[in-house]
Design an enzyme around this catalytic site. Sequence first.
Site, short mmCIF file in Angstrom:
data_model
loop_
_atom_site.label_atom_id
_atom_site.label_comp_id
_atom_site.label_asym_id
_atom_site.label_seq_id
_atom_site.Cartn_x
_atom_site.Cartn_y
_atom_site.Cartn_z
N SER A 174 8.24 -4.82 10.92
CA SER A 174 9.31 -4.07 10.27
C SER A 174 9.31 -4.36 8.77
CB SER A 174 10.67 -4.43 10.87
OG SER A 174 10.73 -4.04 12.22
N GLU A 219 12.28 -6.72 4.55
CA GLU A 219 12.23 -7.73 5.60
C GLU A 219 10.92 -8.51 5.49
OE1 GLU A 219 12.15 -7.90 10.47
OE2 GLU A 219 13.61 -6.59 9.50
N ARG A 258 18.48 -11.38 10.38
CA ARG A 258 17.18 -11.66 9.77
C ARG A 258 17.26 -12.71 8.67
NH1 ARG A 258 16.70 -9.82 13.79
NH2 ARG A 258 15.57 -7.97 14.48
#
Length: 301
Positions: A224, A294, A173
Amino acid sequence: MSWRDSLPTVRGKLLADEPLAPFTWFRVGGPADLLFLPQDEDDLADFLRGLDTSVPVTVLGVGSNTLVRDGGVEGVVIRLAGRAFGTIEPRGNNRIYAGAAALDAQVAREAGKAGIAGLEFYRGVPGSIGGAAMMNAGCYGAETKDVLVEAYAVTRAGERVTVSNAQMGFSYRRSAKAAQGGLIFTGALFEGTADDPAAVEARMAEITARRETTQPIREKTGGSTFKNPPGQSSWKLVDAAGWRGKPFGGAMFSPLHANFLINTGEATAADLEGLGEAVRADVKAKTGIELEWEIKRIGRP
């Protein structure tokens, strides 16, 4: 004299004090000091070259994984939209180009139609290609780093650059290159493998069905919320701490998926971020594990 009094001439739109909530999936947040919607890449480059270098610049994609704080965003917010930034075009040799504003799911579909396998995972990523490059977006065991050939960007100084997969510095990520700042991604080239379009479509259908049964995709959410810690699942940590479905102002972690933060209808950005921070503190106290956001949070409280 304000920096807004000496802005470069543009062919796109410049909107002062423009509300940003309508541009995000959470539907919350304050205004941009100035919102710029460039007409095309030349317009973007010319604007950046002429903009005072002291003015902060923030890029907003489709707002699927972004929380805009209630105080709005300082400086210029740039949003790439429209045909100039949304092109999707097969290039031969199992390669496909996509503009930064192209939705990940649509890129997956177009790749499938062209008989290109390997991009099916994008069918389950709620965002656009610019964001995918920024954060190495992925799901179900595949990531952007697995299929990206190179990304195209304009620098803060208005220069066009090409960044190879290796130069992106991808990790979970994250793109180290993107994290350095100063790049606005305008498009990317991907490469998959040849396959029967029907087989690709079947795999995408499986991803869609799985996502619809396990994620609150019709809620005001940001995808998320926390990255998965090494060897752990964020949703399990949030669930075990007792936060699944527990109201916090107008915010809640979804009863369907405990790592999806949702606006239940009347949340402020402060409600949403406050809940996230409360959960992070509780999980840290109970397990010693520090959850990392995130969702990208931008702007003034």
